[in-house]
Design an enzyme around this catalytic site. Structure first.
Site, short mmCIF file in Angstrom:
data_model
loop_
_atom_site.label_atom_id
_atom_site.label_comp_id
_atom_site.label_asym_id
_atom_site.label_seq_id
_atom_site.Cartn_x
_atom_site.Cartn_y
_atom_site.Cartn_z
N LYS A 124 0.82 -1.22 0.00
CA LYS A 124 0.00 0.00 0.00
C LYS A 124 0.85 1.27 0.00
O LYS A 124 0.41 2.33 -0.43
CB LYS A 124 -0.98 -0.03 1.17
CG LYS A 124 -2.03 -1.10 0.92
CD LYS A 124 -3.17 -1.10 1.90
CE LYS A 124 -4.23 -2.11 1.47
NZ LYS A 124 -3.80 -3.52 1.64
C1 LIG Z 1 -4.37 -4.57 1.02
C2 LIG Z 1 -3.59 -5.82 0.89
C3 LIG Z 1 -3.95 -6.83 -0.02
C4 LIG Z 1 -5.20 -6.77 -0.87
O1 LIG Z 1 -5.16 -5.77 -1.87
P1 LIG Z 1 -6.50 -5.26 -2.57
O2 LIG Z 1 -6.11 -4.07 -3.34
O3 LIG Z 1 -7.46 -4.93 -1.45
O4 LIG Z 1 -7.01 -6.38 -3.42
C5 LIG Z 1 -3.12 -7.95 -0.13
N1 LIG Z 1 -2.02 -8.08 0.64
C6 LIG Z 1 -1.64 -7.13 1.53
C7 LIG Z 1 -0.43 -7.35 2.36
C8 LIG Z 1 -2.41 -5.96 1.69
O5 LIG Z 1 -2.03 -5.03 2.58
#
Ligand SMILES: *Cc1c(COP(=O)(O)O)cnc(C)c1O
Length: 486
Positions: A124
Site C-alpha cells: 500500500k
Molecule cells: C491490502 C492488501 C492486499 C489486498 O489488496 P486489494 O487491493 O485490497 O485487493 C493484499 N495483501 C496485503 C499485504 C495488503 O495489505
C-alpha cells in the site's frame, strides 16, 4: 483526461477534481472516459527508464491537468531508494520494485516482484506515498487543508499515516480497535510522534471503528466544516499509482514487446488487480491476471461461476492473511463497468441489487442478470483460492526450495500462481508484504522469527502516542474539532 462515474449520473471531472474525494456523488466509482493507449515504440523507450521516470510517463497520461514539470517532481520525490529502502539482501533498492526469479523449469518461470519495500513493509506504500505528495501539492495550490478520517485493522492505516506524516495542510485521525492489532502493527502506528497524526484506540472491535467513521461522515455539516476526507482503496489516484508497477514488472521480465507475462495478485478489495486490468486495457502485453483469494473467496467465486455474492459479517473469516479478509470487493464495480461494455444503467441496477439482494449473477443461466461471464476470459482474468494450510505449506516450501521467506498474503499468491503456470509466459507474483509484519504465522510455519529489516529491530520498545476512546460518536466529533480548531 476526464473521469466519469460507473453509475453514469455524476458530472465528468478532471484528475485534480477527484483526487481528494472517494465515491462519485451518484455512488459510483470514477474511471477515465477512455483508457490511454501505450504504443510499442513507447514501451521500447520505457525499457531504460528509472522507476520514477516511468511513473511520470504513466501518470501524465492520467493527470493531464497537473503541469508536467510538477508531476515529474512529485514522481521523483516519491520513488526513491531512500523511501523504498527495506529491500532484502541481494535486492537492488534503486529498482523500487525489484524482481526475483524463484524458479525456471520446462519453460515455466515463477518470479516475485517486491512491492513491499516501503516504510510500512506492505504494497500500500506504493500508492499511498505518492498520494501524500499529491495531496500536499494540491492543498498548497488551493490554500486549503484536509483532515483524513478513517478506520483500520492494519495495513491501510499505517500506510496512510507514514504517507501523510509531517505533510503541510493534512491531519490524520485513525481509529483502530484497542488491543486487537498485532504488537508490530500497533507499534508501527503508535510510535509516530508527528503532531499531525492522531491515533485513536477504540474500546471495541473493527466494526465499531467503521461504524464511527460512517456516523461522523453522515453528518454532512460536520464533515464539510471539518474538511473531512478519506484515503480508502477506491481512491482513483491510488489505483493509477499501482498501474506503474505492472509496467515495471513487465519491462523487467521481458526483452521485447512480442513477449507476454502473467501476474498473480493476492486480492481483497480488488484495488491492486484492478490496476493490472487498467494496464492491460492500455495495451500492456499481459496474458493472464490471476486473482488469488484466501478463505474469503468472493472474487474466486465470481471468476469461477459468474456469481457475485457479498458475504455477511458472520461469513467473513478472520484469517492469517488478514489484509484480504473482505466481505465485498470495493473496487470490483470498475471491472464490471468495463465487462458490461460501460453500460452505466446496468451497473446501477446490478449494484442496487447488491444492496437489496446481496449480489448478482452474470452466468447466463435462466433467471440470471446477464450472460457477460462468458466474456471474462477476454480480459485475462482467472482465479484461485488458498487457505491456512496452503499458506503454511507454501511458506515452508518457498523457504526450503529457494531460501526466501515470504509473508502469508504472498504465499496465497504463490500457491495460486503455481496452479496457473504456462510454458513461455513468465508468471510474476506480486509480493504484497514482508514476512516481519505477520511473524506469528512465520513462526508457525518455520519455527523461527521472520527477519526484520534494519530499523525495525526494537519497534515494540519505542514510546507510543495514542488516545483511548469509547465508541462514542459525539466524543469523536469533539475530539476532531478540538484538534483542528475548525
Ligand atoms: C491490502 C492488501 C492486499 C489486498 O489488496 P486489494 O487491493 O485490497 O485487493 C493484499 N495483501 C496485503 C499485504 C495488503 O495489505
Amino acid at each position: 483526461m476526464q473521469y466519469v462515474s460507473t453509475r453514469g449520473q455524476a458530472p465528468a471531472q478532471s484528475f485534480s477534481q477527484i483526487l481528494l474525494g472517494g465515491l462519485a456523488p451518484d455512488g459510483g466509482l470514477y474511471l477515465p472516459v477512455e483508457y490511454p493507449k501505450v504504443s510499442g515504440a513507447e514501451l521500447d523507450a520505457w525499457r531504460k527508464l528509472s522507476y520514477a521516470e516511468l511513473a511520470f510517463e504513466v501518470l501524465k497520461k492520467f493527470a493531464t491537468d497537473i503541469p508536467q514539470e510538477d508531476l515529474k517532481a512529485l514522481a521523483h520525490k516519491t520513488y526513491t531508494a531512500e523511501v523504498y529502502r527495506n529491500a532484502r539482501a541481494g535486492e537492488d533498492a534503486s529498482q523500487i520494485t525489484p524482481l526475483r526469479v524463484l524458479e525456471e523449469k520446462d519453460g515455466k518461470k515463477l518470479v516475485l516482484q517486491a512491492l513491499s519495500n516501503g516504510p510500512t513493509l506492505a504494497f500500500k506504500d506504493m500508492a499511498m506515498q505518492l498520494l501524500g505528495n499529491l495531496f500536499e501539492y494540491e492543498l498548497a495550490k488551493e490554500h486549503s487543508e484536509l483532515n483524513i478520517f478513517g478506520a483500520t485493522s492494519g495495513d491501510t492505516g499505517s500506510a496512510a499515516e507514514y504517507a501523510m506524516r509531517g505533510k503541510k495542510g493534512i491531519r490524520v485521525f485513525m481509529l483502530s480497535p484497542h488491543k486487537k492489532m498485532s504488537a508490530f502493527q500497533t507499534a508501527q502506528m503508535f510510535s509516530l510522534q508527528d503532531p499531525n497524526i492522531f491515533n485513536i484506540a477504540v474500546e471495541g472491535v473493527f466494526d465499531d471503528c467503521q461504524d464511527m467513521v460512517k456516523a461522523v461522515s453522515n453528518d454532512l455539516e460536520f464533515k464539510t466544516r471539518q474538511k473531512i476526507g478519506t484515503v480508502n482503496s477506491i481512491n482513483w489516484a491510488r489505483v493509477v499509482a499501482q498501474v506503474v508497477y505492472y509496467f515495471r514488472g513487465y519491462l523487467a521480465a521481458t526483452t521485447s514487446n512480442e513477449q507476454k507475462v502473467s501476474f498473480t495478485v493476492p486480492s481483497g478489495n480488488f484495488g491492486n488487480i484492478c490496476a493490472g486490468h487498467i494496464a492491460r486495457m492500455m495495451g500492456l502485453p499481459i496474458d493472464k491476471l490471476v486473482a488469488a483469494t484466501n478463505e474469503n473467496d468472493v472474487l474466486d467465486e465470481f471468476f469461477r461461476t459468474g456469481v457475485y455474492r457479498v458475504r455477511k459479517s458472520a461469513e467473513t473469516y478472520h484469517t492469517t492473511s488478514p489484509s484480504m479478509d473482505i466481505s465485498k470487493a470495493s473496487n470490483f464495480e470498475r471491472f464490471i463497468f468495463d465487462l458490461l461494455g460501460r453500460d452505466a444503467e446496468r451497473v446501477r441496477a446490478l449494484f442496487r441489487k447488491v444492496d437489496t439482494h446481496g449480489g448478482f449473477d452474470l452466468s447466463g443461466k435462466p433467471g440470471s442478470d446477464g450472460d457477460e461471464f462468458k466474456n471474462v476470459a477476454q480480459y485475462g482474468f482467472v482465479s484461485g483460492k488458498s487457505v491456512h494450510a496452503d499458506r503454511i505449506a507454501t511458506i515452508r516450501d518457498v523457504q526450503a526450495s529457494y531460501g526466501v521467506t515470504i509473508d502469508t498474503h504472498t504465499a496465497d499468491g504463490v500457491k495460486v500462481a503455481r496452479e496457473n503456470l504456462t510454458s513461455g509466459v513468465p508468471m510474476i507474483v506480486l509480493e504484497t508484504a514482508l514476512p516481519a509484519k505477520f511473524n506469528e504465522t512465520i513462526r508457525e510455519a518455520l519455527g523461527r522469527d521472520a527477519e526484520r529489516p534494519a530499523g525495525f529491530e526494537n519497534i515494540e520498545g519505542l514510546p507510543q502516542r495514542f488516545d483511548v476512546m469509547a465508541p462514542d460518536v459525539e466524543k469523536m466529533k469533539a475530539y476532531i474539532a478540538s484538534r483542528t480548531g475548525l
